[in-house]
Design a protein around this motif. Structure first.
Motif, PDB file in Angstrom:
ATOM      1  N   ASP A   1       2.776  -8.010 -11.450  1.00 41.14           N
ATOM      2  CA  ASP A   1       3.273  -9.074 -10.635  1.00 41.14           C
ATOM      3  C   ASP A   1       2.772  -8.952  -9.225  1.00 41.14           C
ATOM      4  OD1 ASP A   1       4.819  -9.526 -12.681  1.00 41.14           O
ATOM      5  OD2 ASP A   1       6.721  -8.720 -11.991  1.00 41.14           O
ATOM      6  N   GLY A   2       1.856  -7.981  -8.966  1.00 40.80           N
ATOM      7  CA  GLY A   2       1.229  -7.919  -7.640  1.00 40.80           C
ATOM      8  C   GLY A   2       2.179  -7.389  -6.524  1.00 40.80           C
ATOM      9  N   LEU A   3       2.882  -6.672  -6.900  1.00 36.50           N
ATOM     10  CA  LEU A   3       3.734  -6.198  -5.884  1.00 36.50           C
ATOM     11  C   LEU A   3       3.262  -5.081  -5.218  1.00 36.50           C
ATOM     12  CD1 LEU A   3       7.314  -6.925  -7.536  1.00 36.50           C
ATOM     13  CD2 LEU A   3       6.226  -8.176  -5.909  1.00 36.50           C
ATOM     14  N   GLY A   4       3.938  -4.775  -3.886  1.00 41.13           N
ATOM     15  CA  GLY A   4       3.695  -3.336  -3.052  1.00 41.13           C
ATOM     16  C   GLY A   4       2.359  -3.438  -2.225  1.00 41.13           C
ATOM     17  N   THR A   5       2.317  -2.309  -1.340  1.00 41.82           N
ATOM     18  CA  THR A   5       1.146  -2.458  -0.214  1.00 41.82           C
ATOM     19  C   THR A   5       0.285  -1.284  -0.888  1.00 41.82           C
ATOM     20  OG1 THR A   5       2.724  -3.330   1.192  1.00 41.82           O
ATOM     21  CG2 THR A   5       0.996  -2.250   2.055  1.00 41.82           C
TER      22      THR A   5
ATOM     23  N   MET B   1       2.320  -7.589  -0.394  1.00 43.43           N
ATOM     24  CA  MET B   1       1.047  -8.176  -0.693  1.00 43.43           C
ATOM     25  C   MET B   1       0.009  -7.031  -0.979  1.00 43.43           C
ATOM     26  SD  MET B   1      -0.201 -11.428  -1.117  1.00 43.43           S
ATOM     27  CE  MET B   1      -1.659 -12.267  -0.746  1.00 43.43           C
ATOM     28  N   THR B   2      -0.646  -7.202  -2.267  1.00 41.58           N
ATOM     29  CA  THR B   2      -1.393  -5.936  -2.845  1.00 41.58           C
ATOM     30  C   THR B   2      -2.849  -6.462  -2.103  1.00 41.58           C
ATOM     31  OG1 THR B   2      -0.500  -5.618  -4.597  1.00 41.58           O
ATOM     32  CG2 THR B   2      -2.613  -4.859  -4.612  1.00 41.58           C
TER      33      THR B   2
ATOM     34  N   VAL C   1       0.800   5.903  -7.063  1.00 44.10           N
ATOM     35  CA  VAL C   1       1.760   5.366  -6.529  1.00 44.10           C
ATOM     36  C   VAL C   1       2.704   6.072  -5.591  1.00 44.10           C
ATOM     37  CG1 VAL C   1       3.267   5.468  -8.692  1.00 44.10           C
ATOM     38  CG2 VAL C   1       3.590   3.686  -7.249  1.00 44.10           C
ATOM     39  N   LEU C   2       3.169   5.574  -4.766  1.00 46.72           N
ATOM     40  CA  LEU C   2       4.469   6.149  -3.772  1.00 46.72           C
ATOM     41  C   LEU C   2       5.576   5.286  -3.793  1.00 46.72           C
ATOM     42  CD1 LEU C   2       5.648   8.021  -1.776  1.00 46.72           C
ATOM     43  CD2 LEU C   2       4.051   6.765   0.103  1.00 46.72           C
ATOM     44  N   ALA C   3       6.573   5.510  -4.299  1.00 47.56           N
ATOM     45  CA  ALA C   3       7.725   4.750  -4.318  1.00 47.56           C
ATOM     46  C   ALA C   3       9.185   5.103  -3.577  1.00 47.56           C
ATOM     47  CB  ALA C   3       8.188   4.374  -5.966  1.00 47.56           C
ATOM     48  N   GLU C   4       9.783   4.509  -3.087  1.00 49.69           N
ATOM     49  CA  GLU C   4      11.127   4.673  -2.699  1.00 49.69           C
ATOM     50  C   GLU C   4      12.050   5.131  -3.635  1.00 49.69           C
ATOM     51  OE1 GLU C   4      15.413   4.744  -1.283  1.00 49.69           O
ATOM     52  OE2 GLU C   4      14.329   3.464  -3.056  1.00 49.69           O
ATOM     53  N   ALA C   5      12.595   6.534  -3.448  1.00 48.59           N
ATOM     54  CA  ALA C   5      13.254   7.248  -4.735  1.00 48.59           C
ATOM     55  C   ALA C   5      14.636   7.233  -4.931  1.00 48.59           C
ATOM     56  CB  ALA C   5      12.727   8.615  -4.858  1.00 48.59           C
ATOM     57  N   ALA C   6      15.387   6.929  -3.757  1.00 50.95           N
ATOM     58  CA  ALA C   6      16.830   6.848  -3.634  1.00 50.95           C
ATOM     59  C   ALA C   6      17.267   6.008  -4.633  1.00 50.95           C
ATOM     60  CB  ALA C   6      17.453   6.654  -2.275  1.00 50.95           C
TER      61      ALA C   6
ATOM     62  N   PRO D   1     -14.519   6.322  -6.274  1.00 49.48           N
ATOM     63  CA  PRO D   1     -13.201   5.448  -6.245  1.00 49.48           C
ATOM     64  C   PRO D   1     -12.266   5.661  -5.113  1.00 49.48           C
ATOM     65  CG  PRO D   1     -13.248   6.672  -8.100  1.00 49.48           C
ATOM     66  CD  PRO D   1     -14.349   7.325  -7.272  1.00 49.48           C
ATOM     67  N   PRO D   2     -11.721   4.797  -4.598  1.00 48.45           N
ATOM     68  CA  PRO D   2     -10.908   4.658  -3.193  1.00 48.45           C
ATOM     69  C   PRO D   2      -9.681   5.747  -3.325  1.00 48.45           C
ATOM     70  CG  PRO D   2     -10.289   2.902  -4.510  1.00 48.45           C
ATOM     71  CD  PRO D   2     -11.637   3.279  -5.115  1.00 48.45           C
ATOM     72  N   GLU D   3      -9.595   6.447  -2.093  1.00 52.01           N
ATOM     73  CA  GLU D   3      -8.425   7.510  -2.047  1.00 52.01           C
ATOM     74  C   GLU D   3      -7.330   6.631  -1.466  1.00 52.01           C
ATOM     75  OE1 GLU D   3      -8.623  10.939  -2.643  1.00 52.01           O
ATOM     76  OE2 GLU D   3     -10.855  10.768  -3.173  1.00 52.01           O
ATOM     77  N   GLY D   4      -6.820   5.864  -2.335  1.00 58.40           N
ATOM     78  CA  GLY D   4      -5.690   5.070  -2.267  1.00 58.40           C
ATOM     79  C   GLY D   4      -4.413   5.037  -3.157  1.00 58.40           C
ATOM     80  N   LEU D   5      -3.581   4.487  -2.757  1.00 57.92           N
ATOM     81  CA  LEU D   5      -2.302   4.731  -3.640  1.00 57.92           C
ATOM     82  C   LEU D   5      -1.316   3.279  -3.334  1.00 57.92           C
ATOM     83  CD1 LEU D   5       0.383   5.302  -1.689  1.00 57.92           C
ATOM     84  CD2 LEU D   5      -0.235   7.637  -2.252  1.00 57.92           C
ATOM     85  N   LEU D   6      -0.524   2.896  -4.442  1.00 59.32           N
ATOM     86  CA  LEU D   6       0.386   1.734  -3.927  1.00 59.32           C
ATOM     87  C   LEU D   6       1.779   2.279  -3.397  1.00 59.32           C
ATOM     88  CD1 LEU D   6       0.363  -1.414  -4.403  1.00 59.32           C
ATOM     89  CD2 LEU D   6       1.419  -0.840  -6.846  1.00 59.32           C
ATOM     90  N   PHE D   7       2.048   1.667  -2.484  1.00 58.31           N
ATOM     91  CA  PHE D   7       3.409   1.868  -1.630  1.00 58.31           C
ATOM     92  C   PHE D   7       4.453   0.927  -2.142  1.00 58.31           C
ATOM     93  CE2 PHE D   7       6.410   1.398   1.723  1.00 58.31           C
ATOM     94  CZ  PHE D   7       7.368   2.560   1.379  1.00 58.31           C
TER      95      PHE D   7
END
Length: 369
Positions: free
Chosen positions: A356-360, A1-2, A129-134, A22-28
């Motif tokens: 699609d509104g995915l991520g946190t 949920m974003t 954005v921070l994403a799982e990379a494996a 601007p906010p100091e944020g990212l999408l996980f």
């Protein structure tokens, strides 16, 4: 949920007026979110787009950071930080992949490698954005293999050999089913029989359209089909020319599976980036180039028995060099791994996640305002 992170007011430096920062944020994006996004995009198209950009000089590929160590079990560990930038019609994507590995991980029930991928805001340089990379890294690697098969592999094939039955093998199997529906049989080998059995169970559990035949020896597995994909962690060569069928294509994805004689006798050799090969003598093709046993593209015909690299896959995609499929010999694809491919693929995933509104959403500053 974003979730949205509110902007915070700060005094204007010159006027004293309040401005909005601007906010100091990212999408996980965790692995489930990355996989959901990847299912809705074409990863091979994403990789080929970056390869064309790289061939046209619209990328930046700094030297990677490499940190090795030994853990308490005496196992080899390493951290690799890979930065890259890719120019495209919608602007330039800037990012990084941090991918770490320990050779003791599989015995403890976890994947050998894991890490994070980042994209940076072009204006503020902040991570967005921070994403799982494996999984993303495995997807990038498998998509590159699919592209090389599409353009350099046999004109028709129904069987594929996978040497190594870990995470990379699983991702390759998924993309083989997606992009090469004529393939119906997988021949597999792994040093650990239990991992081979687990892979066969995984294929059945996923409902992939393959029969899986396990081979006790790597050479027999390689000889069983005209397409050989090595996805191991071996740093010692073991696969010689005699094990490969005439008319075979080899995707040498991992480190040092092929013996030097395979490169000596190859009909053609393609890489992802010549500089990466030249600057990495830890891998067999880099060592052979340093020794002058393999020459870079443009060196002319073979001289003194040296093999000349035919070009890059990007050169093939842009028409700068001809594609050569296996004839009576063997064609080898040997990518070393470019961070720009991860950046370009993550940009596609990020766009899909946003749509699609995915991520946190994560606020990096929190209450410290």
């Amino acid at each position: 949920m974003t979730s949205r992170v509110p902007a915070r007011p700060t005094p204007g430096a010159a006027t004293g007026r309040t401005v909005t920062t601007p906010p100091e944020g990212l999408l996980f994006l965790d692995r489930a979110a990355v996989r959901a996004c990847a299912a809705s995009i074409d990863p091979v198209d994403a990789v080929e787009s970056v390869l064309r950009a790289h061939a046209a000089g619209r990328t930046e590929l700094p030297a990677e950071g490499y940190l090795p160590w030994t853990n308490s079990q005496g196992a080899y560990c390493r951290s690799i930080a890979m930065l890259g930038a890719v120019g495209g019609p919608d602007g330039t994507a800037y990012g990084m992949k941090l991918i770490n590995a320990a050779t003791s991980n599989p015995a403890q029930g976890r994947d050998r490698a894991g890490g994070c991928g980042f994209l940076f805001d072009p204006e503020t340089a902040r991570p967005v954005v921070l994403a799982e990379a494996a999984y993303l890294s495995a997807l990038r690697t498998a998509a590159y293999t699919m592209s090389s098969l599409r353009h350099l592999g046999p004109s028709a094939f129904e069987e594929v050999t996978l040497i190594g039955c870990g995470a990379q093998a699983r991702t390759h199997a998924e993309l083989l089913a997606r992009y090469f529906p004529a393939v119906r049989a997988l021949h597999v080998h792994d040093l650990l029989p239990e991992r081979t059995a687990a892979f066969a169970d995984w294929v059945r559990g996923r409902g992939l359209p393959f029969t899986v035949t396990a081979h006790e020896h790597a050479g027999r597995a390689a000889a069983a089909s005209p397409v050989v994909i090595t996805v191991t962690v071996s740093d010692t060569g073991y696969l010689g020319a005699a094990a490969l069928r005439p008319g075979s294509f080899v995707a040498h994805v991992s480190l040092d599976d092929l013996l030097p004689e395979v490169f000596d006798r190859a009909e053609a050799v393609y890489v992802d980036d010549v500089t990466l090969v030249r600057e990495n003598p830890r891998r067999v093709l880099g060592r052979l180039m340093a020794e002058g046993r393999v020459l870079p593209p443009g060196a002319g015909e073979r001289t003194d028995g040296a093999t000349v690299v035919s070009g890059t896959l990007g050169d093939v995609l842009t028409g700068a060099v001809p594609a050569r499929r296996p004839g009576r010999g063997v064609v080898v694809s040997n990518p070393f791994g470019m961070a720009v491919l991860d950046v370009g693929l993550l940009a596609r995933v990020f766009a899909r996640a946003t749509a699609d509104g995915l991520g946190t959403r994560i606020d990096l500053i929190g209450e410290d305002r």
